[in-house]
Design a protein around this motif. Sequence first.
Motif, PDB file in Angstrom:
ATOM      1  N   PHE A 196      -1.719  -1.145  -2.524  1.00 57.55           N
ATOM      2  CA  PHE A 196       0.080  -0.776  -2.399  1.00 57.55           C
ATOM      3  C   PHE A 196       0.562  -1.714  -1.422  1.00 57.55           C
ATOM      4  O   PHE A 196       0.035  -1.838  -0.369  1.00 57.55           O
ATOM      5  N   ASN A 217       8.082   1.696   5.787  1.00 56.32           N
ATOM      6  CA  ASN A 217       7.737   2.194   7.269  1.00 56.32           C
ATOM      7  C   ASN A 217       8.183   1.480   8.404  1.00 56.32           C
ATOM      8  O   ASN A 217       8.831   2.126   9.158  1.00 56.32           O
ATOM      9  N   PRO A 218       7.975   0.105   8.309  1.00 57.31           N
ATOM     10  CA  PRO A 218       8.455  -0.465   9.461  1.00 57.31           C
ATOM     11  C   PRO A 218      10.111  -0.543   9.432  1.00 57.31           C
ATOM     12  O   PRO A 218      10.862  -0.479  10.432  1.00 57.31           O
ATOM     13  N   PRO A 220       4.182   0.883   1.545  1.00 56.53           N
ATOM     14  CA  PRO A 220       4.167   1.562   3.016  1.00 56.53           C
ATOM     15  C   PRO A 220       4.580   0.334   3.995  1.00 56.53           C
ATOM     16  O   PRO A 220       5.034   0.749   5.176  1.00 56.53           O
ATOM     17  N   MET A 221       3.970  -0.607   3.693  1.00 55.17           N
ATOM     18  CA  MET A 221       4.241  -1.923   4.751  1.00 55.17           C
ATOM     19  C   MET A 221       5.322  -2.293   4.835  1.00 55.17           C
ATOM     20  O   MET A 221       5.811  -3.410   5.523  1.00 55.17           O
ATOM     21  N   MET A 281      -0.419   1.376  11.405  1.00 55.94           N
ATOM     22  CA  MET A 281       0.111   0.986  10.353  1.00 55.94           C
ATOM     23  C   MET A 281      -0.418   1.443   8.917  1.00 55.94           C
ATOM     24  O   MET A 281      -1.702   1.198   8.681  1.00 55.94           O
ATOM     25  N   ILE A 282       0.188   2.279   8.531  1.00 54.55           N
ATOM     26  CA  ILE A 282       0.080   2.843   7.007  1.00 54.55           C
ATOM     27  C   ILE A 282      -0.045   1.717   6.086  1.00 54.55           C
ATOM     28  O   ILE A 282       0.788   1.075   5.869  1.00 54.55           O
ATOM     29  N   ASN A 283      -1.207   1.858   5.282  1.00 55.68           N
ATOM     30  CA  ASN A 283      -1.327   1.079   4.190  1.00 55.68           C
ATOM     31  C   ASN A 283      -2.203   1.555   2.949  1.00 55.68           C
ATOM     32  O   ASN A 283      -2.429   2.943   3.317  1.00 55.68           O
ATOM     33  N   GLY A 284      -2.469   0.824   2.076  1.00 56.86           N
ATOM     34  CA  GLY A 284      -3.076   1.518   0.739  1.00 56.86           C
ATOM     35  C   GLY A 284      -4.486   1.990   1.127  1.00 56.86           C
ATOM     36  O   GLY A 284      -5.019   2.634   0.075  1.00 56.86           O
ATOM     37  N   THR A 331       5.358  -5.671   7.312  1.00 53.35           N
ATOM     38  CA  THR A 331       4.176  -6.405   7.727  1.00 53.35           C
ATOM     39  C   THR A 331       3.578  -7.144   6.538  1.00 53.35           C
ATOM     40  O   THR A 331       2.567  -7.827   6.882  1.00 53.35           O
TER      41      THR A 331
END
Lengths: 277, 277
Positions: A19, A26-27, A22-23, B1-4, A274
């Motif tokens: 995914f 979210n930032p 989110p990166m 930091m949210i990621n997959g 990110t």
Amino acid sequence: MINGSTQLIPHIGYPTEAFRAPMIYNPWFASKQINAIVVPMGVKPKDFASTLTSIFAMTNVRGALITMPHKVEAASLVDSLSVTASIAGACNAIARNPDGSLTGDQFDGIGFVRGLRRKGVELTGARALVAGCGGVGSAIAASLAAAGVDELHLFDLDQQTREHLSQRLRTHYPHLRVVAGSTDPDGFDLVCNATPLGMHDEDPLPFDVSRLAPSTFVGEVVMKREITPLLAAARSRGCRYQIGTDMLFEMIPAYLEFFGFPEATPEELRAVATLQY
Amino acid sequence: MINGSTQLIPHIGYPTEAFRAPMIYNPWFASKQINAIVVPMGVKPKDFASTLTSIFAMTNVRGALITMPHKVEAASLVDSLSVTASIAGACNAIARNPDGSLTGDQFDGIGFVRGLRRKGVELTGARALVAGCGGVGSAIAASLAAAGVDELHLFDLDQQTREHLSQRLRTHYPHLRVVAGSTDPDGFDLVCNATPLGMHDEDPLPFDVSRLAPSTFVGEVVMKREITPLLAAARSRGCRYQIGTDMLFEMIPAYLEFFGFPEATPEELRAVATLQY
């Protein structure tokens, strides 16, 4: 900082590891002090329909991002679909209307077209060739139709897939010339690779680049690397082009608007993401 | 930091606005570089059972925190309950076992007892009075029983609530003396307020503090302020005491362990939490 007032955008797919959303989101939410997060949720196909119901019953869910393998099923579960999502036969964003009903939309194609417009590509009256008539190719074809192209040539190894898309395009855009295309890019204002070719080193090129004119604009959907072999060939022949993540960063403002968030720009998103090229 | 690859701990309740857990767990996860987040999810009672099923079918859910108004229903939906959760008739943490079954537990009481132990309070053979036999009072009573108190006096305005708890305690701890208590704290080693009294300025005190001896330890569950009127009275009479958030910060390491995360200390958690007094 997540707290009890945080609004959720579940990002639903399986597997979740690759995914990207989110990166990016979210930032940006953090940079704008918007109390919302995109949350990856790994959901298997057998659980998708019931999980979607549960998710949209949650009091702090603002909307959902839908990705593989659920995009087609999602289109059958919502109460209404945009024209683009209808043509694509898939949706990758769902929002809840004030009356509780769910609307599905699909912004891959809009992201692609916004990127072209930002680069000054004239689409009204253009001749375009799209290779790959799966989810993203269908969405791009639908958005090119909406943007006013005159001729749309479609190529897919699976004739039935191509014909289904052609029929849906003709239904919604009766004046559009929809033609069975080939891998020959000669004579087009725009060619777009909407196949996965270019993800791996050993992949063949999606078009016969020896027949690519410098005046043809080349669009790419593969995001795994910035300059795919197709884009390298296009660049060496003097073509203008668009990289895969341009489509991604261009589409996110459309999603944010769909979910009712303030306006974002691709530049802002690239600056904080990110995930980078 | 949210990621997959982020693992989720859904925090399920309704309404969500007063949730505290995200502001404690999430900074701690970040400080330890653990890719996990507590995510508040607002779920109404009618949706709870189906939502719990959906959540535990997600491939990246590590466990769930359950709060009001779902703690009692949660205890009826899991496959197995700890003794403490059985006695409390409620659970506020659910983990998925390797075979897919769900286990419910309840750590409010363990947090309370861990805090007492850290303050050097001797519980073996002690006489304790707990006011309030709802969810948190039941959990504290169960954990005091497990810690080896000799006598447990229970007070609740609702006699039936008190009797139900008494019976469950006697079933699991046949040698424990369980007695119907009063608001008179005289003669106890430990008294605990497990009622909501102290949240509002106009609340009466849960105990007759004029009968509080300096040798009695006073525990509080109200977290809305650090020094509740009960604790102010206890302090002025020379009693040792425990504030509400001590229980909170003491219980979180137990939850983290239950979900299979590395060991945490209350000090670490207090140092990073954005929820403070």
